[in-house]
Design a protein around this motif. Sequence first.
Motif, short mmCIF file in Angstrom:
data_model
loop_
_atom_site.label_atom_id
_atom_site.label_comp_id
_atom_site.label_asym_id
_atom_site.label_seq_id
_atom_site.Cartn_x
_atom_site.Cartn_y
_atom_site.Cartn_z
N ASP A 141 0.78 -1.20 0.23
CA ASP A 141 -0.02 0.07 -0.08
C ASP A 141 0.99 1.29 0.00
O ASP A 141 0.41 2.50 0.44
CB ASP A 141 -0.94 -0.08 1.19
N LEU A 142 2.20 1.33 -0.34
CA LEU A 142 3.10 2.40 -0.61
C LEU A 142 2.38 3.36 -1.45
O LEU A 142 1.88 3.03 -2.65
CB LEU A 142 4.31 1.90 -1.09
N SER A 143 2.46 4.51 -1.14
CA SER A 143 1.75 5.54 -2.04
C SER A 143 2.36 5.91 -3.41
O SER A 143 3.64 5.75 -3.53
CB SER A 143 1.77 6.85 -1.27
N LEU A 144 1.66 5.92 -4.46
CA LEU A 144 2.33 6.33 -5.81
C LEU A 144 3.12 7.49 -5.80
O LEU A 144 2.74 8.51 -5.04
CB LEU A 144 1.11 6.13 -6.84
#
Length: 522
Positions: free
Chosen positions: A519-522
């Motif tokens: 779920d690392l941010s783009l």
Amino acid sequence: MSGEEAFIGSIDQGTTSTRFIIYDRSASPIGSHQVEFTQFYPQSGWVEHDPMEILESVRVCIAKAVDKATAAGHNVDNGLKAIGLTNQRETTVVWSKSTGLPLYNAIVWMDVRTSSICRKLEKELPGGRTHFVATCGLPISTYFSAVKLLWLLENVDAVKEAVKKGDALFGTIDTWLIWNLTGGIDNGLHVTDMSNASRTMLMNLKTLDWDKSTLNTLGIAAELLPKIISNAEIIGNIGKGWPITGIPISGCLGDQHAAMVGQACRKGEAKSTYGTGAFILLNTGEEVIKSNHGLLSTLAYKLGPEAPTNYALEGSIAIAGAAVQWLRDSLGIIKSASEIEELALQVDSTGGVYFVPAFNGLFAPWWRDDARGVCIGITRFTNKSHIARAVLESMCFQVKDVLDSMHKDAGEKGESKNAEGEFLLRVDGGATVNNLLMQIQADILGTPVIRPADIETTALGAACAAGLAVGIWTENEIFSSDEKMKKATTFHPALAEELRKNKVASWCKAVERTFDLADLSL
């Protein structure tokens, strides 16, 4: 059949390419052709193939291989006795019975779009992630065909409509190819073999048939599914419109099971195939061994309707050779896959760099779809040679993780050893031409690695099964490994034991760093 030429053809339909190889009676290749086909990545984590393009690749490969063998002086038209088929497993197709056209692209085995379906099933079912393990040997995972089929049934209108009308057929790639090869809309045969069926999550490992309770639980209609057959029997003849017609298809195995036959793996023997992913299987004989260490219980092979069933423990690694392709296609560090060996040889270690290719999560023995790739230990000293060597080491560490689990599950009695008391790992697949990779593998395992003279054992295994069914070869001839061993290359470990242990501990630290990164941010 003595005195006349006899040939067996083998369709080898892989994740990135299709091949057709023709073998003579001595199981030597006399003609082959290979075609790469398109990989589609519609969204992050999604991987698709065009089933029609795969069909066309088979057509081209058969025609060109026959032409090459004929040009070399072989009377293939009269001598071809049977066809074997081996294929990328789990990849899922649904098509129209009436038009013969796919209703959506094939969803490839490494595709992870079904993560939410898997989470939902894990929450709803009393057994959680292991709910179906007792029947099919497999955990609930994005890897297997059943959840890909559920996604198609839930998300594709054309599939929903065809199912309502009774016009939909489901299959893995073997089923799609056999249906088309044996007539397609003109009474094509809707079948799959036991090894491919064992990778759907829907087959009962004991009864070797579709498991009714699993179908009911998942809401999948039995009418969609193909008939399950053994790995070596006459299935049907190739129909009109193909470069060869009237030839029986008499062998069919998923690629990793075919490699076991091609490597002559009897009970207690293991092989590792290095392709897009890496797949390690240990033949457990006629016993299903339940894994307590993150492996899959699966079918190895059943070479005839009345033949004994051999089972296996399997560890599947999603990204092996695909990491080399990533270096080439995405980073441009190398121009061709073969360049990685030369680049990695420019340094004698990774300089403390560890690379974990968890691009779409991690398969065995970790089973973490929340994992993502990491490269750690980078300093100003790090150069592209260190990265290249770390990529090669990543394949070997992943294989070691799986083999360690196998040793724990199978125990001393479940493994064959040589006169020196060593467990030997048989290896095959395109990446094994890399001598450095094979030496690193022996060093990291601390045991010998054996590479056969013919590294393309998947195609050979399918040919062996087909030849067995039509009487070209006997089972003893297929499994006599003495001659094969004489021609093989053995890589012996040369790494000091303490360094090996330290490197393994560092690898495990790197693997832990990959968890919970989806779920690392783009």
